[in-house]
Design a protein around this motif. Sequence first.
Motif, PDB file in Angstrom:
ATOM      1  N   ASN A 298       2.226   4.144  -2.162  1.00  0.00           N
ATOM      2  CA  ASN A 298       1.696   3.718  -3.657  1.00  0.00           C
ATOM      3  C   ASN A 298       2.389   2.588  -4.679  1.00  0.00           C
ATOM      4  N   ASN A 299       3.873   3.185  -4.062  1.00  0.00           N
ATOM      5  CA  ASN A 299       4.127   2.313  -5.651  1.00  0.00           C
ATOM      6  C   ASN A 299       5.172   1.118  -4.805  1.00  0.00           C
ATOM      7  N   LYS A 300       5.160   0.226  -5.744  1.00  0.00           N
ATOM      8  CA  LYS A 300       5.540  -1.415  -4.924  1.00  0.00           C
ATOM      9  C   LYS A 300       6.949  -1.589  -5.885  1.00  0.00           C
ATOM     10  N   LEU A 301       7.585  -2.912  -4.680  1.00  0.00           N
ATOM     11  CA  LEU A 301       8.904  -3.437  -5.560  1.00  0.00           C
ATOM     12  C   LEU A 301       9.107  -4.996  -5.736  1.00  0.00           C
ATOM     13  N   MET A 302       8.709  -5.313  -6.401  1.00  0.00           N
ATOM     14  CA  MET A 302       8.207  -7.010  -7.466  1.00  0.00           C
ATOM     15  C   MET A 302      10.174  -7.360  -7.472  1.00  0.00           C
TER      16      MET A 302
ATOM     17  N   VAL B 248       6.092  -0.993  -9.794  1.00  0.00           N
ATOM     18  CA  VAL B 248       5.091  -1.040 -10.126  1.00  0.00           C
ATOM     19  C   VAL B 248       4.083   0.262  -9.363  1.00  0.00           C
ATOM     20  N   ARG B 249       3.047   0.165  -9.936  1.00  0.00           N
ATOM     21  CA  ARG B 249       2.165   0.991  -9.500  1.00  0.00           C
ATOM     22  C   ARG B 249       1.068   0.161  -8.222  1.00  0.00           C
ATOM     23  N   MET B 250       0.710   0.857  -7.018  1.00  0.00           N
ATOM     24  CA  MET B 250      -0.379  -0.698  -6.548  1.00  0.00           C
ATOM     25  C   MET B 250      -1.503  -0.984  -7.077  1.00  0.00           C
ATOM     26  N   ARG B 251      -2.388  -0.238  -8.065  1.00  0.00           N
ATOM     27  CA  ARG B 251      -3.572  -0.829  -8.633  1.00  0.00           C
ATOM     28  C   ARG B 251      -2.716  -1.679 -10.120  1.00  0.00           C
ATOM     29  N   GLU B 252      -1.801  -1.653 -10.086  1.00  0.00           N
ATOM     30  CA  GLU B 252      -1.189  -2.201 -10.721  1.00  0.00           C
ATOM     31  C   GLU B 252      -0.590  -3.338 -10.640  1.00  0.00           C
ATOM     32  N   VAL B 253      -0.619  -3.948  -9.330  1.00  0.00           N
ATOM     33  CA  VAL B 253      -0.002  -5.093  -8.870  1.00  0.00           C
ATOM     34  C   VAL B 253      -0.687  -6.514  -8.943  1.00  0.00           C
ATOM     35  N   GLU B 254      -1.818  -6.484  -9.050  1.00  0.00           N
ATOM     36  CA  GLU B 254      -2.887  -7.756  -9.422  1.00  0.00           C
ATOM     37  C   GLU B 254      -3.321  -7.959 -10.316  1.00  0.00           C
TER      38      GLU B 254
ATOM     39  N   ILE C 134       7.896 -12.081  -5.041  1.00  0.00           N
ATOM     40  CA  ILE C 134       7.821 -10.891  -3.726  1.00  0.00           C
ATOM     41  C   ILE C 134       7.363  -9.595  -4.020  1.00  0.00           C
ATOM     42  N   VAL C 135       6.309  -9.297  -3.450  1.00  0.00           N
ATOM     43  CA  VAL C 135       5.951  -8.100  -3.212  1.00  0.00           C
ATOM     44  C   VAL C 135       6.621  -6.763  -2.128  1.00  0.00           C
ATOM     45  N   THR C 136       6.399  -6.061  -2.245  1.00  0.00           N
ATOM     46  CA  THR C 136       7.254  -5.346  -1.169  1.00  0.00           C
ATOM     47  C   THR C 136       6.919  -3.942  -1.161  1.00  0.00           C
ATOM     48  N   ASP C 137       6.624  -2.691  -0.627  1.00  0.00           N
ATOM     49  CA  ASP C 137       6.321  -1.840  -0.633  1.00  0.00           C
ATOM     50  C   ASP C 137       7.715  -0.739  -0.908  1.00  0.00           C
ATOM     51  N   ALA C 138       7.657  -0.251  -1.286  1.00  0.00           N
ATOM     52  CA  ALA C 138       9.081   1.095  -1.712  1.00  0.00           C
ATOM     53  C   ALA C 138       8.414   2.080  -1.364  1.00  0.00           C
ATOM     54  N   TYR C 139       9.223   2.768  -0.543  1.00  0.00           N
ATOM     55  CA  TYR C 139       9.538   3.949   0.173  1.00  0.00           C
ATOM     56  C   TYR C 139       9.184   5.290  -1.251  1.00  0.00           C
TER      57      TYR C 139
ATOM     58  N   THR D  82      -7.020   7.468  -0.053  1.00  0.00           N
ATOM     59  CA  THR D  82      -7.767   6.143   0.777  1.00  0.00           C
ATOM     60  C   THR D  82      -7.427   5.411   0.000  1.00  0.00           C
ATOM     61  N   LEU D  83      -7.759   5.058  -0.882  1.00  0.00           N
ATOM     62  CA  LEU D  83      -7.367   3.530  -1.264  1.00  0.00           C
ATOM     63  C   LEU D  83      -6.509   2.533  -1.651  1.00  0.00           C
ATOM     64  N   ALA D  84      -5.102   3.786  -1.667  1.00  0.00           N
ATOM     65  CA  ALA D  84      -3.346   3.318  -1.382  1.00  0.00           C
ATOM     66  C   ALA D  84      -3.632   3.891  -0.059  1.00  0.00           C
ATOM     67  N   TYR D  85      -3.698   3.983   0.750  1.00  0.00           N
ATOM     68  CA  TYR D  85      -3.177   3.490   2.224  1.00  0.00           C
ATOM     69  C   TYR D  85      -4.271   2.454   2.511  1.00  0.00           C
ATOM     70  N   ILE D  86      -5.319   2.634   2.542  1.00  0.00           N
ATOM     71  CA  ILE D  86      -5.733   1.501   3.037  1.00  0.00           C
ATOM     72  C   ILE D  86      -5.510  -0.663   2.170  1.00  0.00           C
TER      73      ILE D  86
END
Length: 326
Positions: free
Chosen positions: A232-236, A280-286, A302-307, A222-226
């Motif tokens: 959940n994966n992020k491209l930096m 990176v994982r979503m929770r690692e971005v910050e 730049i941070v964007t979603d990775a499918y 739920t956290l990842a979705y909100i």
Amino acid sequence: MVKETAKVRKVVSEYLMIVLGCFIVSVGFVFFINPYKFVPGGVYGSSIVLHNLMPQLQVGTFSYMISIPLLLLSYFVLGKGLGAKTLFATLLTPCFMNLLSSSVYPSEEALQQLSPERICNGMLNLSDNLILAVILGSVIIGFGTGLIMKSHATSGGTDILAMIAHKYLRVKFSNALITIDGIVVSFGLLVIGFGIGCDKPAENTWLLSGYSLICIFLMSRTLAYIASGSKNNKLMFIVTEDGDEQLREFIINHLDRTATVLQGKGLYSQEGKVTLLMMVRMREVEAVTTAVKSMNPDVFIIVTDAYDAYGKRWKAFPDKHSIEIR
């Protein structure tokens, strides 16, 4: 003047969202997690277990007793400044939890027992529907935490221990998080499930550990979705000057990641630039953005979603026989 006004409005709206997120998190715990003795890992899971050992102190009070030393540990050991929003969220959630608990239980005795039969005169008693309690509590807490993270804050907690374990023991950050949550759930199994150190447990309370694992999974999803949609994966993309050895050292040795180097030059300055492409994982971005900016304030990120992500350290490539053509 217009810029300053917009900036103030943005800051105020973010703090209001943090307040709302903290309140929603406390609602999830007070009504659906604490009364049924689920242990969803982390600081609050540890606090629930400690409350069963010493019911005179509320769950929120134990959260303060754990969170504040962890924040100080982060400051002195990891050398990271305490973000004002993170500090605000860390202190506000246990406060909401204590105030809400005191208001929904009719007496001090009921507050110590955290009996679901006595919440709001039994109107929210889900003792015979524990799976519903798990789902509601997990989704509500995940939603509230997602609002907090969307405001560029975190609730601190056991992430700090995971970062310390990674820095000094060379344990992968994600593995450290899983290990710490596993230890907390096991602690709950011993105390609540088998009654070690407290009253004799009721029949089959050891099954609560299974519900706790479900709770951890649903909260994270739920956290990842909100916080970032369904990804959940992020491209930096990290744009920096050529030859930034400090950044290279951080990514390889501290973050335990690698990156692809793309050579280029600035359109305006015509100077050489390096773009680091990394997953990176979503929770690692910050954590990554904060650390990178502290090393090089001129860096551009730049941070964007990775499918999805396939390959080493990520998902295995699908077997050719499992691919369906529709």
